[in-house]
Design a protein around this motif. Structure first.
Motif, PDB file in Angstrom:
ATOM      1  N   GLU A 167      77.129  25.989  51.878  1.00 15.75           N
ATOM      2  CA  GLU A 167      76.785  24.717  52.529  1.00 15.75           C
ATOM      3  C   GLU A 167      75.371  24.266  52.183  1.00 15.75           C
ATOM      4  N   THR A 168      74.421  25.200  52.144  1.00 12.81           N
ATOM      5  CA  THR A 168      73.020  24.835  51.956  1.00 12.81           C
ATOM      6  C   THR A 168      72.435  25.292  50.621  1.00 12.81           C
ATOM      7  N   ALA A 169      73.189  26.063  49.844  1.00 13.27           N
ATOM      8  CA  ALA A 169      72.621  26.632  48.619  1.00 13.27           C
ATOM      9  C   ALA A 169      73.725  27.083  47.674  1.00 13.27           C
ATOM     10  N   PHE A 170      73.331  27.386  46.452  1.00 11.31           N
ATOM     11  CA  PHE A 170      74.207  28.039  45.495  1.00 11.31           C
ATOM     12  C   PHE A 170      73.839  29.517  45.453  1.00 11.31           C
ATOM     13  N   ALA A 171      74.854  30.368  45.404  1.00 12.68           N
ATOM     14  CA  ALA A 171      74.636  31.813  45.371  1.00 12.68           C
ATOM     15  C   ALA A 171      75.104  32.354  44.020  1.00 12.68           C
ATOM     16  N   LEU A 172      74.216  33.033  43.311  1.00 10.90           N
ATOM     17  CA  LEU A 172      74.532  33.613  42.003  1.00 10.90           C
ATOM     18  C   LEU A 172      74.392  35.127  42.086  1.00 10.90           C
ATOM     19  N   ARG A 173      75.397  35.830  41.564  1.00  7.40           N
ATOM     20  CA  ARG A 173      75.344  37.280  41.448  1.00  7.40           C
ATOM     21  C   ARG A 173      75.344  37.655  39.973  1.00  7.40           C
ATOM     22  N   ASP A 174      74.470  38.583  39.640  1.00  5.36           N
ATOM     23  CA  ASP A 174      74.418  39.113  38.281  1.00  5.36           C
ATOM     24  C   ASP A 174      74.477  40.627  38.416  1.00  5.36           C
ATOM     25  N   ALA A 175      75.635  41.227  38.089  1.00  8.72           N
ATOM     26  CA  ALA A 175      75.855  42.648  38.362  1.00  8.72           C
ATOM     27  C   ALA A 175      76.082  43.444  37.082  1.00  8.72           C
ATOM     28  N   GLU A 176      75.547  44.674  37.066  1.00 11.91           N
ATOM     29  CA  GLU A 176      75.809  45.617  35.982  1.00 11.91           C
ATOM     30  C   GLU A 176      76.050  46.985  36.601  1.00 11.91           C
ATOM     31  N   TYR A 177      76.696  47.855  35.825  1.00  6.66           N
ATOM     32  CA  TYR A 177      77.022  49.188  36.330  1.00  6.66           C
ATOM     33  C   TYR A 177      76.330  50.242  35.500  1.00  6.66           C
ATOM     34  N   ASP A 178      75.628  51.147  36.182  1.00 10.14           N
ATOM     35  CA  ASP A 178      74.954  52.268  35.539  1.00 10.14           C
ATOM     36  C   ASP A 178      75.917  53.461  35.579  1.00 10.14           C
ATOM     37  N   PHE A 179      76.536  53.788  34.440  1.00 13.53           N
ATOM     38  CA  PHE A 179      77.543  54.839  34.408  1.00 13.53           C
ATOM     39  C   PHE A 179      76.943  56.222  34.633  1.00 13.53           C
ATOM     40  N   SER A 180      75.700  56.424  34.242  1.00 10.67           N
ATOM     41  CA  SER A 180      75.086  57.740  34.431  1.00 10.67           C
ATOM     42  C   SER A 180      74.778  58.002  35.907  1.00 10.67           C
ATOM     43  N   GLU A 181      74.347  56.975  36.613  1.00 15.82           N
ATOM     44  CA  GLU A 181      74.026  57.116  38.038  1.00 15.82           C
ATOM     45  C   GLU A 181      75.219  56.776  38.932  1.00 15.82           C
ATOM     46  N   ARG A 182      76.268  56.216  38.327  1.00 13.43           N
ATOM     47  CA  ARG A 182      77.468  55.790  39.061  1.00 13.43           C
ATOM     48  C   ARG A 182      77.112  54.822  40.195  1.00 13.43           C
ATOM     49  N   LYS A 183      76.397  53.775  39.806  1.00 13.86           N
ATOM     50  CA  LYS A 183      76.007  52.790  40.807  1.00 13.86           C
ATOM     51  C   LYS A 183      75.929  51.395  40.182  1.00 13.86           C
ATOM     52  N   PHE A 184      76.141  50.391  41.016  1.00  9.79           N
ATOM     53  CA  PHE A 184      75.968  48.999  40.615  1.00  9.79           C
ATOM     54  C   PHE A 184      74.538  48.570  40.904  1.00  9.79           C
ATOM     55  N   ILE A 185      74.001  47.736  40.026  1.00 10.22           N
ATOM     56  CA  ILE A 185      72.737  47.042  40.273  1.00 10.22           C
ATOM     57  C   ILE A 185      73.076  45.561  40.294  1.00 10.22           C
ATOM     58  N   CYS A 186      72.867  44.957  41.430  1.00 11.32           N
ATOM     59  CA  CYS A 186      73.276  43.568  41.616  1.00 11.32           C
ATOM     60  C   CYS A 186      72.069  42.705  41.957  1.00 11.32           C
ATOM     61  N   ARG A 187      71.837  41.687  41.143  1.00 13.32           N
ATOM     62  CA  ARG A 187      70.762  40.730  41.401  1.00 13.32           C
ATOM     63  C   ARG A 187      71.384  39.506  42.055  1.00 13.32           C
ATOM     64  N   GLY A 188      70.898  39.171  43.241  1.00  9.03           N
ATOM     65  CA  GLY A 188      71.399  38.004  43.955  1.00  9.03           C
ATOM     66  C   GLY A 188      70.363  36.905  43.959  1.00  9.03           C
ATOM     67  N   ILE A 189      70.762  35.709  43.558  1.00 11.06           N
ATOM     68  CA  ILE A 189      69.843  34.572  43.490  1.00 11.06           C
ATOM     69  C   ILE A 189      70.356  33.473  44.402  1.00 11.06           C
ATOM     70  N   VAL A 190      69.484  32.990  45.281  1.00  7.60           N
ATOM     71  CA  VAL A 190      69.804  31.894  46.182  1.00  7.60           C
ATOM     72  C   VAL A 190      69.050  30.656  45.708  1.00  7.60           C
ATOM     73  N   ALA A 191      69.791  29.618  45.350  1.00  7.45           N
ATOM     74  CA  ALA A 191      69.200  28.367  44.881  1.00  7.45           C
ATOM     75  C   ALA A 191      69.472  27.282  45.916  1.00  7.45           C
ATOM     76  N   PRO A 192      68.525  27.012  46.808  1.00 13.56           N
ATOM     77  CA  PRO A 192      68.748  25.996  47.850  1.00 13.56           C
ATOM     78  C   PRO A 192      69.029  24.619  47.255  1.00 13.56           C
ATOM     79  N   LYS A 193      69.809  23.827  47.976  1.00 13.78           N
ATOM     80  CA  LYS A 193      70.151  22.483  47.507  1.00 13.78           C
ATOM     81  C   LYS A 193      69.003  21.503  47.712  1.00 13.78           C
ATOM     82  N   GLY A 194      68.051  21.863  48.572  1.00 11.70           N
ATOM     83  CA  GLY A 194      66.898  21.007  48.817  1.00 11.70           C
ATOM     84  C   GLY A 194      65.746  21.334  47.889  1.00 11.70           C
ATOM     85  N   SER A 195      64.547  21.186  48.397  1.00  6.91           N
ATOM     86  CA  SER A 195      63.347  21.364  47.580  1.00  6.91           C
ATOM     87  C   SER A 195      62.754  22.766  47.667  1.00  6.91           C
ATOM     88  N   GLU A 196      63.388  23.659  48.431  1.00  2.00           N
ATOM     89  CA  GLU A 196      62.857  25.012  48.566  1.00  2.00           C
ATOM     90  C   GLU A 196      62.985  25.757  47.233  1.00  2.00           C
TER      91      GLU A 196
END
Length: 259
Positions: A167-196
């Motif tokens: 409703e107020t922003a766009f949400a972007l996820r950029d995810a990769e998987y580290d096979f050696s550590e068996r974990k996801f690293i996920c970058r979340g970006i919030v882009a507000p629709k206003g001037s923020e």
């Protein structure tokens, strides 16, 4: 507890950006999740339920509205505040700031629910400790319901960039998987629709293969470990079912019983 990773991930759950990035279930989806939880745990009015890692409290509140006595705990001030708003207008719901890694309940609950991949944000040792404490919190015969990602499906569908409009922003996820550590690293970006300005969060979480998590649960003392997934036959009617657990199921829901 691995403090550096704990602090990094804890920030992800500390404000409204979590809601923007993760979204919230629709009323219909929430009803279907709640129906499944009640069925899988064979809940009856008056049963005592612990929601361990309750987040915003939306599941805990839905359970309390069905006449179960719910204790909801979370270590995030923001989440406890959100859950507390539900508790202020929902009978049978108590919300507490508490970390399930350090809780000390003994034989108090008929069921423990840990929904929306609440494990995996520190170390595997910490996860085992949390599961041991959930086991101790259950009365004999009590059931645990653990909601985790199904790694095989997440490797197919979660890696890469995905965006959604809120409703107020766009949400972007950029995810990769580290096979050696068996974990996801996920970058979340919030882009507000206003001037923020654009805001960014990073989340890391461990993943479990089914044999691994089943072995941990059984070693702790749980029995009757059953897997459920959302790749259900159309005529099933349930959101999750044993037949629905496959490589295509995004969910890996595990039920285990304290004997």
């Amino acid at each position: 507890m691995h403090l550096e990773n704990h602090k990094l991930n804890h920030h992800y759950f500390s404000d409204e950006d979590y809601i923007i990035l993760e979204g919230e279930p629709s009323p219909e989806t929430l009803k279907r999740i709640t129906d499944f939880i009640c069925w899988a745990l064979d809940l009856r009015p008056g049963h005592r339920v612990l929601d361990a890692g309750c987040g915003t409290g939306i599941i805990a509140s839905a359970l309390a509205e069905r006449d179960y006595v719910v204790t909801a705990i979370d270590s995030s001030d923001f989440m406890v505040s959100r859950c507390g708003a539900f508790a202020s207008r929902t009978a049978n719901l108590t919300c507490l700031k508490q970390d399930y890694h350090t809780m000390s309940y003994q034989n108090q609950f008929d069921a423990v629910v840990s929904w929306n991949h609440s494990l995996g944000y520190t170390t595997r040792e910490d996860d085992r400790n949390a599961l041991e404490r959930m086991y101790k919190a259950l009365a004999p015969g009590g059931k645990l319901l653990l909601d985790l990602h199904n790694l095989s499906a997440y490797l197919k569908y979660f890696i890469g960039r995905h965006w959604e409009e809120r409703e107020t922003a766009f949400a972007l996820r950029d995810a990769e998987y580290d096979f050696s550590e068996r974990k996801f690293i996920c970058r979340g970006i919030v882009a507000p629709k206003g001037s923020e300005p654009t805001r960014e969060q990073t989340l890391t979480f461990l993943e479990y293969e089914p044999d691994e998590i089943a072995s941990v649960l059984q070693d702790i003392g749980f029995a009757d470990v059953t897997f459920f997934g959302d790749d259900c036959p159309q005529d099933c009617g349930r959101m999750f079912c044993p037949e629905g657990y496959s490589e295509e199921s995004t969910a890996m829901v595990i039920r285990a019983v304290k004997k």
